[in-house]
Design an enzyme around this catalytic site. Structure first.
Site, PDB file in Angstrom:
ATOM      1  N   SER A  63       0.857  -1.188   0.000  1.00  0.00           N
ATOM      2  CA  SER A  63       0.000   0.000   0.000  1.00  0.00           C
ATOM      3  C   SER A  63       0.895   1.240   0.000  1.00  0.00           C
ATOM      4  O   SER A  63       2.039   1.180   0.471  1.00  0.00           O
ATOM      5  CB  SER A  63      -0.854   0.010   1.269  1.00  0.00           C
ATOM      6  OG  SER A  63      -1.536   1.236   1.406  1.00  0.00           O
ATOM      7  N   TYR A 107      -1.991  -0.286  10.564  1.00  0.00           N
ATOM      8  CA  TYR A 107      -2.102  -0.682   9.151  1.00  0.00           C
ATOM      9  C   TYR A 107      -0.831  -0.258   8.415  1.00  0.00           C
ATOM     10  O   TYR A 107      -0.206  -1.061   7.716  1.00  0.00           O
ATOM     11  CB  TYR A 107      -3.342  -0.037   8.518  1.00  0.00           C
ATOM     12  CG  TYR A 107      -3.485  -0.369   7.044  1.00  0.00           C
ATOM     13  CD1 TYR A 107      -3.775  -1.665   6.634  1.00  0.00           C
ATOM     14  CD2 TYR A 107      -3.307   0.605   6.067  1.00  0.00           C
ATOM     15  CE1 TYR A 107      -3.885  -1.983   5.286  1.00  0.00           C
ATOM     16  CE2 TYR A 107      -3.408   0.297   4.720  1.00  0.00           C
ATOM     17  CZ  TYR A 107      -3.698  -0.999   4.334  1.00  0.00           C
ATOM     18  OH  TYR A 107      -3.790  -1.308   2.999  1.00  0.00           O
TER      19      TYR A 107
HETATM   20  N1  LIG Z   1      -8.847  -0.645  -1.017  1.00  0.00           N
HETATM   21  C1  LIG Z   1      -7.830   0.164  -0.835  1.00  0.00           C
HETATM   22  O1  LIG Z   1      -7.978   1.415  -0.824  1.00  0.00           O
HETATM   23  C2  LIG Z   1      -6.438  -0.408  -0.679  1.00  0.00           C
HETATM   24  C3  LIG Z   1      -5.353   0.481  -0.799  1.00  0.00           C
HETATM   25  C4  LIG Z   1      -4.055  -0.016  -0.667  1.00  0.00           C
HETATM   26  C5  LIG Z   1      -3.851  -1.370  -0.425  1.00  0.00           C
HETATM   27  N2  LIG Z   1      -4.923  -2.216  -0.297  1.00  0.00           N
HETATM   28  C6  LIG Z   1      -4.635  -3.631  -0.016  1.00  0.00           C
HETATM   29  O2  LIG Z   1      -5.263  -4.445  -0.979  1.00  0.00           O
HETATM   30  C7  LIG Z   1      -5.498  -5.751  -0.434  1.00  0.00           C
HETATM   31  C8  LIG Z   1      -6.911  -6.182  -0.774  1.00  0.00           C
HETATM   32  O3  LIG Z   1      -7.830  -5.319  -0.123  1.00  0.00           O
HETATM   33  P1  LIG Z   1      -9.205  -4.851  -0.787  1.00  0.00           P
HETATM   34  O4  LIG Z   1      -9.158  -3.379  -0.896  1.00  0.00           O
HETATM   35  O5  LIG Z   1      -9.540  -5.654  -1.963  1.00  0.00           O
HETATM   36  O6  LIG Z   1     -10.187  -5.189   0.454  1.00  0.00           O
HETATM   37  P2  LIG Z   1     -11.483  -6.099   0.608  1.00  0.00           P
HETATM   38  O7  LIG Z   1     -12.427  -5.799  -0.510  1.00  0.00           O
HETATM   39  O8  LIG Z   1     -11.937  -5.913   2.004  1.00  0.00           O
HETATM   40  O9  LIG Z   1     -10.919  -7.590   0.405  1.00  0.00           O
HETATM   41  C9  LIG Z   1     -10.103  -8.171   1.389  1.00  0.00           C
HETATM   42  C10 LIG Z   1      -9.953  -9.665   1.096  1.00  0.00           C
HETATM   43  O10 LIG Z   1      -9.090 -10.217   2.090  1.00  0.00           O
HETATM   44  C11 LIG Z   1      -9.692 -11.390   2.596  1.00  0.00           C
HETATM   45  N3  LIG Z   1      -9.290 -11.605   4.002  1.00  0.00           N
HETATM   46  C12 LIG Z   1      -9.429 -10.788   5.067  1.00  0.00           C
HETATM   47  N4  LIG Z   1      -8.943 -11.347   6.177  1.00  0.00           N
HETATM   48  C13 LIG Z   1      -8.477 -12.572   5.799  1.00  0.00           C
HETATM   49  C14 LIG Z   1      -7.860 -13.642   6.490  1.00  0.00           C
HETATM   50  N5  LIG Z   1      -7.622 -13.615   7.808  1.00  0.00           N
HETATM   51  N6  LIG Z   1      -7.510 -14.754   5.783  1.00  0.00           N
HETATM   52  C15 LIG Z   1      -7.753 -14.825   4.468  1.00  0.00           C
HETATM   53  N7  LIG Z   1      -8.346 -13.857   3.757  1.00  0.00           N
HETATM   54  C16 LIG Z   1      -8.709 -12.748   4.428  1.00  0.00           C
HETATM   55  C17 LIG Z   1     -11.194 -11.186   2.441  1.00  0.00           C
HETATM   56  O11 LIG Z   1     -11.782 -12.468   2.254  1.00  0.00           O
HETATM   57  P3  LIG Z   1     -12.863 -13.170   3.230  1.00  0.00           P
HETATM   58  O12 LIG Z   1     -13.450 -12.113   4.110  1.00  0.00           O
HETATM   59  O13 LIG Z   1     -13.838 -13.763   2.278  1.00  0.00           O
HETATM   60  O14 LIG Z   1     -12.048 -14.180   3.941  1.00  0.00           O
HETATM   61  C18 LIG Z   1     -11.259 -10.404   1.144  1.00  0.00           C
HETATM   62  O15 LIG Z   1     -11.354 -11.263   0.034  1.00  0.00           O
HETATM   63  C19 LIG Z   1      -5.202  -5.629   1.062  1.00  0.00           C
HETATM   64  O16 LIG Z   1      -3.944  -6.180   1.345  1.00  0.00           O
HETATM   65  C20 LIG Z   1      -5.182  -4.119   1.307  1.00  0.00           C
HETATM   66  O17 LIG Z   1      -4.365  -3.776   2.380  1.00  0.00           O
HETATM   67  C21 LIG Z   1      -6.201  -1.757  -0.427  1.00  0.00           C
END
Ligand SMILES: NC(=O)c1ccc[n+]([C@@H]2O[C@H](COP(=O)([O-])OP(=O)(O)OC[C@H]3O[C@@H](n4cnc5c(N)ncnc54)[C@H](OP(=O)(O)O)[C@@H]3O)[C@@H](O)[C@H]2O)c1
Length: 276
Positions: free
Chosen positions: A141, A154
């Site tokens: 991130s 985070y």
């Molecule tokens: N969205 C943003 O603005 C943003 C910005 C920078 C970086 N990121 C990074 O991008 C990545 C994906 O995030 P996203 O934005 O797509 O969020 P999201 O829509 O909330 O998706 C998160 C995913 O992680 C899974 N997850 C959560 N806890 C878990 C665990 N203990 N074991 C296995 N799976 C788990 C969830 O699956 P289940 O709940 O089905 O298990 C879900 O599929 C993350 O690493 C986040 O830090 C996001």
């Protein structure tokens, strides 16, 4: 060239947001994709097939459990014999002031965003080493470059992921394993709704500023674009023989990351709280 279409891809956290978009994109490009979720996949999610041979299978995985990680990796190895690409995407955010964060809450954040990646790498690397081939892409991130107030744990977990990625890359190069990190900025996904607040934030000296900051961040994430740009970046990393250590998503964020190197720290401390 790196891995071409047809390879086996394991993507953690493919039930939502960036992981889901990546899983759907890559199977349509001909990859054999295993996406994961902590929830038991619904029947419609169990398998999607493409005429080009690509497929997407959802399998259960909790990256916080060593047993679950082992079972998921063994399942893929049993069915495919190898894992060509591991995308460590699963993650979540915890908001709250440093002073209000308990050790248990901080550990929970690191357990998913940092130790979850370590657990996955430890399980997948022996197979990649034996075949002298493999690619690991960690989803970091911009918060791993800029610490965000009231999202310190985070940010800290993503800073730590930057360090682990750099070291892992140097250690595994001799075995033909490529390692890269993708740094998205705000992206419209389920991340905003899934963000937790530390328990003490309701009755805190920081409450007003903390909630204001988290609300601004949530608005910014929900106004942001969908994960489309990340798909192209990951696809490019997969085909590169020597992928870069990190790729920041979007020109605005690339500029911010560059600025961190040349702008005095005091000026950054003045600007960042104004943004959030
Ligand atoms: N969205 C943003 O603005 C943003 C910005 C920078 C970086 N990121 C990074 O991008 C990545 C994906 O995030 P996203 O934005 O797509 O969020 P999201 O829509 O909330 O998706 C998160 C995913 O992680 C899974 N997850 C959560 N806890 C878990 C665990 N203990 N074991 C296995 N799976 C788990 C969830 O699956 P289940 O709940 O089905 O298990 C879900 O599929 C993350 O690493 C986040 O830090 C996001």
């Amino acid at each position: 060239m790196g891995q071409i279409s047809g390879g086996v891809v394991l993507i953690t956290g493919a039930s939502s947001g960036i992981g889901k978009a990546l899983a759907n994109h890559l199977y349509q490009k001909g990859y054999k994709v295993y996406g994961t979720s902590r929830k038991q996949p619904s029947l419609s999610e169990v398998a999607k097939k493409h005429s080009n041979g690509g497929f997407l299978k959802m399998i259960p995985l909790d990256v916080c459990s060593g047993d679950s990680v082992r079972k998921a990796v063994q399942l893929v190895l049993h069915e495919e014999g190898q894992i060509d690409i591991l995308i460590n995407n699963a993650g979540m955010g915890i908001g709250g002031a440093v002073e209000d964060t308990t050790i248990a809450e901080a550990k929970q954040e690191f357990d998913i965003n940092f130790f979850g990646v370590l657990r996955m790498c430890r399980e997948v690397l022996p197979g990649m080493r034996a075949r002298k081939n493999g690619l690991i892409i960690n989803i970091g991130s911009v918060a791993g470059i800029y610490a965000i107030p009231y999202q310190s744990m985070y940010s800290a977990s993503k800073y730590a992921l930057e360090a682990m990625t750099e070291a892992l890359r140097m250690e595994t190069k001799q075995f033909g394993i490529r390692v890269s990190l993708v740094e998205p900025g705000d992206t419209k996904t389920g991340f905003t709704n899934n963000r937790q607040l530390v328990a003490a934030s309701q009755d805190s000296a920081y409450q007003k500023d903390c909630l204001k900051s988290i609300n601004n961040m949530a608005k910014s994430e929900q106004k942001a674009s969908q994960p489309k740009a990340i798909l192209k970046i990951v696809e490019r990393l997969i085909t590169k023989k020597n992928p870069p250590v990190r790729v920041t998503v979007g020109w605005d964020y690339k500029l911010m990351v560059f600025a961190k190197r040349i702008v005095p720290a005091r000026l950054i401390e003045w600007i960042v709280p104004k943004l959030y």
